[in-house]
Write an enzyme that holds these catalytic residues in place. Structure first.
Site, PDB file in Angstrom:
ATOM      1  CD  GLU A   1     -31.689  34.974  42.247  1.00  0.00           C
ATOM      2  OE1 GLU A   1     -31.690  33.807  42.787  1.00  0.00           O
ATOM      3  OE2 GLU A   1     -32.973  35.432  42.580  1.00  0.00           O
TER       4      GLU A   1
ATOM      5  CG  PHE B   1       2.229  12.036   5.044  1.00  0.00           C
ATOM      6  CD1 PHE B   1       3.228  12.998   4.837  1.00  0.00           C
ATOM      7  CD2 PHE B   1       0.899  12.008   4.945  1.00  0.00           C
ATOM      8  CE1 PHE B   1       2.416  14.203   4.644  1.00  0.00           C
ATOM      9  CE2 PHE B   1       0.161  12.876   4.699  1.00  0.00           C
ATOM     10  CZ  PHE B   1       0.938  14.330   4.815  1.00  0.00           C
TER      11      PHE B   1
ATOM     12  CG  HIS C   1       6.841   2.769   0.373  1.00  0.00           C
ATOM     13  ND1 HIS C   1       7.474   3.896   0.544  1.00  0.00           N
ATOM     14  CD2 HIS C   1       7.415   1.703  -0.017  1.00  0.00           C
ATOM     15  CE1 HIS C   1       8.719   3.446   0.504  1.00  0.00           C
ATOM     16  NE2 HIS C   1       8.501   2.137   0.188  1.00  0.00           N
TER      17      HIS C   1
ATOM     18  CG  ASP D   1      -6.962  10.865   7.544  1.00  0.00           C
ATOM     19  OD1 ASP D   1      -7.873  11.473   7.038  1.00  0.00           O
ATOM     20  OD2 ASP D   1      -5.974  10.617   7.063  1.00  0.00           O
TER      21      ASP D   1
ATOM     22  N   GLY E   1       0.860  -0.976   0.079  1.00  0.00           N
ATOM     23  CA  GLY E   1      -0.119   0.033   0.065  1.00  0.00           C
ATOM     24  C   GLY E   1       0.950   1.397  -0.159  1.00  0.00           C
ATOM     25  NE  ARG E   2       3.836   3.661  -3.838  1.00  0.00           N
ATOM     26  CZ  ARG E   2       5.378   4.374  -3.499  1.00  0.00           C
ATOM     27  NH1 ARG E   2       5.520   5.612  -3.185  1.00  0.00           N
ATOM     28  NH2 ARG E   2       6.250   3.448  -3.673  1.00  0.00           N
TER      29      ARG E   2
ATOM     30  CE  LYS F   1       2.562   5.673   7.503  1.00  0.00           C
ATOM     31  NZ  LYS F   1       1.245   6.357   8.196  1.00  0.00           N
TER      32      LYS F   1
HETATM   33  N1  ATP Z   1      -0.698  -2.846   8.768  1.00  0.00           N
HETATM   34  C1  ATP Z   1      -0.899  -2.734   7.403  1.00  0.00           C
HETATM   35  N2  ATP Z   1      -1.227  -3.803   6.531  1.00  0.00           N
HETATM   36  C2  ATP Z   1      -1.419  -3.772   5.174  1.00  0.00           C
HETATM   37  N3  ATP Z   1      -1.269  -2.557   4.693  1.00  0.00           N
HETATM   38  C3  ATP Z   1      -1.300  -1.561   5.427  1.00  0.00           C
HETATM   39  C4  ATP Z   1      -0.810  -1.552   6.645  1.00  0.00           C
HETATM   40  N4  ATP Z   1      -0.981  -0.341   7.273  1.00  0.00           N
HETATM   41  C5  ATP Z   1      -0.921   0.367   5.975  1.00  0.00           C
HETATM   42  N5  ATP Z   1      -1.038  -0.176   4.887  1.00  0.00           N
HETATM   43  C6  ATP Z   1      -1.216   0.097   3.665  1.00  0.00           C
HETATM   44  O1  ATP Z   1      -0.672   1.284   3.254  1.00  0.00           O
HETATM   45  C7  ATP Z   1      -1.270   2.595   2.863  1.00  0.00           C
HETATM   46  C8  ATP Z   1      -0.478   3.627   3.567  1.00  0.00           C
HETATM   47  O2  ATP Z   1      -0.644   3.733   4.846  1.00  0.00           O
HETATM   48  P1  ATP Z   1      -0.987   4.714   5.828  1.00  0.00           P
HETATM   49  O3  ATP Z   1      -2.335   5.126   5.512  1.00  0.00           O
HETATM   50  O4  ATP Z   1      -0.724   4.372   7.164  1.00  0.00           O
HETATM   51  O5  ATP Z   1      -0.199   5.845   4.980  1.00  0.00           O
HETATM   52  P2  ATP Z   1      -0.354   7.511   4.841  1.00  0.00           P
HETATM   53  O6  ATP Z   1       0.765   8.182   4.040  1.00  0.00           O
HETATM   54  O7  ATP Z   1      -0.278   8.002   6.451  1.00  0.00           O
HETATM   55  O8  ATP Z   1      -1.654   7.683   4.388  1.00  0.00           O
HETATM   56  P3  ATP Z   1      -2.372   9.038   4.009  1.00  0.00           P
HETATM   57  O9  ATP Z   1      -2.139   9.394   2.520  1.00  0.00           O
HETATM   58  O10 ATP Z   1      -3.979   8.506   4.380  1.00  0.00           O
HETATM   59  O11 ATP Z   1      -1.939  10.039   5.043  1.00  0.00           O
HETATM   60  C9  ATP Z   1      -2.640   2.097   3.423  1.00  0.00           C
HETATM   61  O12 ATP Z   1      -3.663   2.960   2.676  1.00  0.00           O
HETATM   62  C10 ATP Z   1      -2.714   0.612   3.157  1.00  0.00           C
HETATM   63  O13 ATP Z   1      -3.047   0.306   2.091  1.00  0.00           O
HETATM   64 CA    CA Z   2      -4.003   6.471   5.214  1.00  0.00          CA
END
Ligand code: ATP
Ligand code: CA
Length: 616
Positions: A568, A176, A178, A293, A172-173, A197
């Site tokens: 009062e 802030f 990935h 959020d 995921g990404r 992360k």
């Molecule tokens: N524990 C996890 N298990 C699987 N995928 C995850 C996990 N944590 C995060 N992800 C994937 O990574 C993505 C980005 O993580 P996160 O939302 O924490 O990042 P961010 O950069 O803070 O996001 P945003 O753009 O919402 O600020 C999530 O949307 C999800 O798809």
């Molecule tokens: Ca997020």
């Protein structure tokens, strides 16, 4: 190190762009089929600014300002006070060809402001609408002086990430960071697959952005022990990145499931989702953490299984908050942001609004507040009433509609809390354990400081509630484990410490018990507890309010009403002498006691700009 390999399908947000044809739009989207997206925040842009106690930006908050409580059995609730239905700004119709246009224009609110205003701090008290923000305000771009100082990018986390974990593919990404899967190479969890992360230090360009990462880890670490919260395992760092190691959720984002279902859930399926959201949010709020959020992208399913549990992730915008503290920095995701956040004075109720938006989307498949630009979304959030008339709303149950409306009330004081929502008729389940509600503590503090007349008025109000409406209060009273039918300070302390985590210590929720000190010397029975723990504001949002108020006034006439002078009464309401004339009409000419109007006004206090000189 620090790089993921390959890319997993489903859960990346970038993929949402490609999801097409989910629901046919009765009326088309803007020309290209996708609404214009507000600018995403440049990573590292300062995102938050907590209102210090020295410079809080307060709305005029009347004494006794507070919250929710009971509900009527079903029925729809009135629209937000002062806001009339506006069919012109209806929500549906806009079923999206790309139903949920790329990542919510999120935290990005601040970046947009910064861009529009050329940096600097946001001007307090202004609303970030087009033309509504004056020059000189700003969204918190890099502070000049700060930028010149070398930034300390050390976090004190373990430095041996590479030795402990084998990074796998990207799962995921976000804006802030990935996230990759990884396998633990040694220790207790050897062989386990986890999620990591990865937040690049190069993108931490200000002290505030570094602080944000520190806080994200601190909150994740401190919050533990809820089934719907992603489990934190470890935090590491090296010269390039910070690594947050946590439980891997393999079932993808709630957003993806909504899209996969064509944007709509059945009520039963929606309930299962909403209960999990409420349960984890109630936990966070009791711990003194506001997420800020909440959106379908930040709830992940543990497995691909349809009935897999969900986990709340991404505490990147979260903060610790004391029960009666107010924050003023504008963060969040535009579609989900509460009106009071845009007014820069908010608390946990802002999360509740976001849950209202999510529930609305689950039930009808479209967003309650929508526009092509971020400013337009803000305008809609501030002024428009969500559409509950068009399909599929006529076939949605009255309880479900009432539930959503109780969340999307523009007046945050009238919204239910997460715990109250768990006892709402739409979700009610006798078997479900209801957690302690921090609201009770807030209301109790106000009650203990209230004048005797105010307490009598609240008592009369509580007597007007039906057994059904008292359910939430009964459950809360039970959680306090009354002895011989009475509770005192000890009961509140014990109940709170039962839920103690590091987060509760950090957010100084426990210190709030000092405000309840008067209860150390006396006891409260259920009847008085009800008077103390009801919020006239919340009750005012009930469809049955007029009936409740009428019955309450009858009780008040019998047990509390007395002769009162204009002076009062004005003092009781904290009104400055210049406003004495306002209360004249609230006193009956015949016997000098409060009339019905006076009683209802007195219940929740009046707010006149500049007139409230002290607070109860
Ligand atoms: N524990 C996890 N298990 C699987 N995928 C995850 C996990 N944590 C995060 N992800 C994937 O990574 C993505 C980005 O993580 P996160 O939302 O924490 O990042 P961010 O950069 O803070 O996001 P945003 O753009 O919402 O600020 C999530 O949307 C999800 O798809
Ligand atoms: Ca997020």
């Amino acid at each position: 190190m620090g790089q993921c390999y390959g890319k997993a399908g489903g859960s990346s947000r970038a993929d949402h762009d490609d999801i097409g044809g989910v629901v046919a739009p009765p009326s088309p989207l803007p020309a290209n089929g996708a609404p214009q997206q507000p600018q995403a925040t440049a990573p590292g842009t300062p995102r938050r600014r907590k209102s210090g106690s020295a410079t809080p930006v307060h709305h005029q908050t009347p004494a006794g300002a507070a919250w929710p409580s009971p509900y009527p059995a079903g029925g729809t609730s009135p629209l937000p006070a002062g806001v009339s239905p506006s069919p012109a700004r209806s929500t549906p119709r806009r079923f999206f060809k790309r139903p949920f246009p790329p990542p919510s224009p999120a935290k990005h609110i601040k970046a947009t402001l910064a861009k529009r205003l050329g940096g600097g701090k946001p001007k307090e008290g202004t609303i970030p609408e087009e033309g509504g923000v004056s020059p000189g305000g700003g969204g918190g771009g890099a502070d000049g002086a700060e930028a010149e100082r070398p930034l300390d990018k050390t976090f004190g986390f373990g430095k041996n990430f590479g030795a402990k974990y084998e990074l796998g593919k990207e799962v995921g990404r976000g804006h802030f960071g990935h996230t990759c899967s990884a396998v633990v190479k040694k220790g207790e969890y050897k062989g386990h697959t986890v999620a990591v992360k990865i937040i690049s230090k190069a993108k931490m360009t200000t002290a505030i952005s570094i602080e944000d990462v520190r806080r994200e880890v601190k909150i994740l670490k401190a919050l533990s022990g809820h089934n719907n919260l992603v489990k934190f395992y470890d935090a590491c760092e090296d010269a390039l990145n910070v690594y947050i190691v946590m439980e891997l959720c393999e079932g993808g984002e709630l957003l993806d499931r909504i899209l996969a279902r064509g944007g709509r859930y059945t009520e039963e399926d929606a309930k299962a989702i909403v209960v999990q959201i409420l349960s984890v949010v109630a936990f966070c709020h009791l711990q003194g953490v506001v997420h800020r959020d909440l959106k379908p992208e930040n709830f992940l399913f543990t497995t691909r299984d349809e009935s897999a549990p969900m986990k709340l992730i991404d505490f990147g915008l979260s903060d610790f908050i004391r029960p009666d503290e107010r924050l003023n920095d504008i963060v969040g995701s535009a579609y989900y942001v509460a009106p009071e956040v845009l007014h820069r004075s908010y608390s946990m109720e802002a999360d509740i609004w976001s849950i209202g938006v999510i529930t609305y989307i689950l039930l009808c498949g479209s967003r309650p507040f929508w526009a092509r630009t971020e400013s337009g979304i803000f305008r809609s959030v501030l002024r428009a009433d969500p559409n509950f008339d068009d399909s599929p709303w006529p076939s949605v149950s009255a309880e479900a509609k009432d539930f959503v409306k109780r969340f999307l009330n523009k007046d945050y004081r009238k919204r239910m809390t997460a715990v109250q929502a768990l006892t709402h008729p739409w979700l009610r389940d006798e078997q479900r354990q209801i957690p302690l509600d921090i609201l009770i503590f807030r209301l109790l503090k106000q009650y203990l400081r209230a004048t005797p007349l105010k307490r009598l008025a609240l008592k009369a109000l509580s007597k007007a509630l039906s057994e059904d409406e008292l359910l939430y209060l009964r459950l809360q009273f039970k959680l306090l484990e009354p002895r011989d039918g009475f509770v005192s300070l000890d009961n509140f302390r014990t109940a709170l410490t039962r839920y103690l985590t590091d987060a509760m210590r950090e957010s100084r929720v426990l210190e709030f018990l000092h405000a309840l000190e008067p209860l150390a010397y006396r006891r409260m029975d259920f009847e008085e507890f009800c008077a103390a723990a009801i919020s006239p504001y919340q009750l005012e949002a009930l469809e049955r309010w007029e009936e409740i108020a009428g019955t309450a006034f009858q009780h008040f006439e019998q047990e509390g009403n007395r002769v009162i002078s204009v002076e009062e009464l004005a003092q009781e309401l904290n009104l400055a002498p210049t406003h004495y004339s306002i209360v004249q009409d609230w006193i009956r000419k015949s016997d000098g006691k409060l009339n019905f109007l006076g009683f209802t006004k007195f219940l929740h206090g009046v707010t006149i700009r500049g007139s409230n000189t002290r607070r109860h």
